[in-house]
Motif scaffolding. Structure first.
Motif, mmCIF file in Angstrom:
data_model
loop_
_atom_site.group_PDB
_atom_site.id
_atom_site.type_symbol
_atom_site.label_atom_id
_atom_site.label_comp_id
_atom_site.label_asym_id
_atom_site.label_seq_id
_atom_site.Cartn_x
_atom_site.Cartn_y
_atom_site.Cartn_z
ATOM 1 N N ALA A 36 1.018 -1.093 -0.024
ATOM 2 C CA ALA A 36 0.013 -0.003 -0.011
ATOM 3 C C ALA A 36 1.061 1.021 -0.123
ATOM 4 O O ALA A 36 2.143 1.164 0.464
ATOM 5 N N THR A 37 0.389 2.268 -0.667
ATOM 6 C CA THR A 37 1.447 3.652 -0.311
ATOM 7 C C THR A 37 0.532 4.817 -0.080
ATOM 8 O O THR A 37 -1.140 4.659 0.282
ATOM 9 N N ARG A 38 0.922 5.452 0.837
ATOM 10 C CA ARG A 38 0.598 6.893 1.222
ATOM 11 C C ARG A 38 1.804 7.696 1.224
ATOM 12 O O ARG A 38 2.765 7.602 0.975
ATOM 13 N N ASP A 39 1.277 8.936 1.562
ATOM 14 C CA ASP A 39 2.276 10.190 1.442
ATOM 15 C C ASP A 39 3.857 9.780 2.171
ATOM 16 O O ASP A 39 3.695 9.244 3.251
ATOM 17 N N CYS A 40 4.635 9.578 1.062
ATOM 18 C CA CYS A 40 6.213 9.391 1.727
ATOM 19 C C CYS A 40 6.423 8.048 2.200
ATOM 20 O O CYS A 40 7.337 8.027 2.779
ATOM 21 N N GLU A 41 5.429 7.027 1.833
ATOM 22 C CA GLU A 41 5.829 5.770 2.567
ATOM 23 C C GLU A 41 5.337 4.719 1.738
ATOM 24 O O GLU A 41 4.108 4.672 0.931
ATOM 25 N N ILE A 42 5.867 3.575 1.638
ATOM 26 C CA ILE A 42 5.473 2.426 1.021
ATOM 27 C C ILE A 42 5.268 1.390 1.919
ATOM 28 O O ILE A 42 6.394 1.021 2.918
ATOM 29 N N LEU A 43 4.039 0.805 2.244
ATOM 30 C CA LEU A 43 3.565 -0.181 3.288
ATOM 31 C C LEU A 43 3.915 -1.749 2.665
ATOM 32 O O LEU A 43 3.025 -1.920 1.824
ATOM 33 N N LEU A 44 4.933 -2.241 3.240
ATOM 34 C CA LEU A 44 4.941 -3.698 2.945
ATOM 35 C C LEU A 44 4.115 -4.414 3.711
ATOM 36 O O LEU A 44 4.586 -4.891 4.811
ATOM 37 N N ASN A 45 2.924 -5.132 3.466
ATOM 38 C CA ASN A 45 2.270 -5.873 4.183
ATOM 39 C C ASN A 45 2.670 -7.138 3.877
ATOM 40 O O ASN A 45 2.454 -8.101 5.018
ATOM 41 N N ASN A 46 3.182 -7.827 2.856
ATOM 42 C CA ASN A 46 3.437 -9.362 2.790
ATOM 43 C C ASN A 46 4.524 -9.437 1.441
ATOM 44 O O ASN A 46 4.273 -8.509 0.569
ATOM 45 N N ILE A 47 5.459 -10.267 1.566
ATOM 46 C CA ILE A 47 6.263 -10.727 0.357
ATOM 47 C C ILE A 47 6.180 -12.245 0.507
ATOM 48 O O ILE A 47 6.578 -12.864 1.682
ATOM 49 N N ARG A 48 6.073 -12.741 -0.580
ATOM 50 C CA ARG A 48 6.243 -14.245 -0.906
ATOM 51 C C ARG A 48 6.669 -14.458 -2.305
ATOM 52 O O ARG A 48 6.690 -13.975 -3.174
ATOM 53 N N VAL A 49 7.366 -16.004 -2.072
ATOM 54 C CA VAL A 49 7.667 -16.434 -3.352
ATOM 55 C C VAL A 49 6.922 -17.960 -3.115
ATOM 56 O O VAL A 49 6.877 -18.381 -2.086
ATOM 57 N N PRO A 50 6.447 -18.508 -4.502
ATOM 58 C CA PRO A 50 5.671 -19.715 -4.218
ATOM 59 C C PRO A 50 6.857 -20.727 -3.612
ATOM 60 O O PRO A 50 8.072 -20.703 -4.058
ATOM 61 N N GLU A 51 6.131 -21.690 -3.241
ATOM 62 C CA GLU A 51 6.876 -22.614 -2.401
ATOM 63 C C GLU A 51 7.936 -23.239 -3.305
ATOM 64 O O GLU A 51 9.049 -23.498 -2.675
ATOM 65 N N HIS A 52 7.680 -23.768 -4.591
ATOM 66 C CA HIS A 52 8.559 -24.462 -5.214
ATOM 67 C C HIS A 52 9.743 -23.511 -5.766
ATOM 68 O O HIS A 52 10.770 -24.219 -6.468
ATOM 69 N N THR A 86 3.366 -20.118 5.644
ATOM 70 C CA THR A 86 3.504 -21.252 4.766
ATOM 71 C C THR A 86 4.651 -22.175 4.998
ATOM 72 O O THR A 86 5.506 -21.615 5.559
ATOM 73 N N LYS A 87 4.219 -23.361 4.598
ATOM 74 C CA LYS A 87 5.252 -24.340 4.723
ATOM 75 C C LYS A 87 6.683 -24.030 3.905
ATOM 76 O O LYS A 87 6.638 -23.539 2.738
ATOM 77 N N GLY A 88 7.635 -24.030 4.454
ATOM 78 C CA GLY A 88 9.135 -23.683 4.233
ATOM 79 C C GLY A 88 9.587 -22.479 4.069
ATOM 80 O O GLY A 88 10.555 -21.848 3.591
ATOM 81 N N GLY A 89 8.444 -21.397 4.738
ATOM 82 C CA GLY A 89 8.776 -20.106 4.874
ATOM 83 C C GLY A 89 9.841 -19.709 6.133
ATOM 84 O O GLY A 89 10.229 -20.762 7.014
ATOM 85 N N LEU A 90 10.513 -18.574 6.244
ATOM 86 C CA LEU A 90 11.145 -18.217 7.186
ATOM 87 C C LEU A 90 10.296 -18.060 8.851
ATOM 88 O O LEU A 90 9.271 -17.451 8.515
ATOM 89 N N ASN A 91 10.917 -18.248 9.782
ATOM 90 C CA ASN A 91 10.309 -17.963 11.058
ATOM 91 C C ASN A 91 10.708 -16.519 11.264
ATOM 92 O O ASN A 91 11.428 -15.798 10.544
ATOM 93 N N THR A 92 10.200 -16.001 12.417
ATOM 94 C CA THR A 92 10.178 -14.641 12.569
ATOM 95 C C THR A 92 11.795 -14.225 12.868
ATOM 96 O O THR A 92 12.072 -13.193 12.385
ATOM 97 N N LYS A 93 12.682 -15.072 13.638
ATOM 98 C CA LYS A 93 13.922 -14.670 13.810
ATOM 99 C C LYS A 93 14.919 -14.711 12.311
ATOM 100 O O LYS A 93 15.571 -13.562 12.081
#
Length: 119
Positions: A36-52, A86-93
């Protein structure tokens, strides 16, 4: 151009997931974003790559592209470090360390990237 205009011009709508934008790379590689975007900011809510396709650098490619949008528009990128579960994704750390490696500041689960020209 605004960050929203650049994002709409350089990505495509994910036909399978309406809020996502897809960044296509060489050989059909891709990375999906919820932004999402707003004045002077890009909000990154999620980034993902297909599992394969995980572990091939596509998310890194996507974040590098998003950082160039930030540099071109002088907009800060903000978000929250939150695994998408999602399966195979990174954990918080792991995700926190990845964002730091990518040049983001991470504090109390919140992330920020400041364009070099303003930081």
């Amino acid at each position: 151009m605004t960050s929203k205009e650049i994002i709409l011009q350089e990505t495509i709508q994910n036909p399978l997931c309406e809020p996502e934008r897809v960044l296509l790379g060489a050989g059909g590689a891709f990375c999906c974003f919820e932004l999402a975007t707003r004045d002077c900011e890009i909000l990154l809510n999620n980034i993902r790559v297909p599992e394969h396709d995980r572990g091939k650098g596509y998310a890194t490619m996507g974040i590098e592209w998003l950082k160039t949008v930030s540099e071109r528009t002088q907009d800060i990128i903000t978000g929250i470090v939150e695994p998408n579960g999602t399966k195979g994704g990174l954990n918080t750390k792991e995700l926190t360390e990845w964002y730091k490696k990518m040049g983001f500041e991470v504090k109390n689960g919140k992330l920020a990237y400041y364009p070099k020209s303003i930081h």
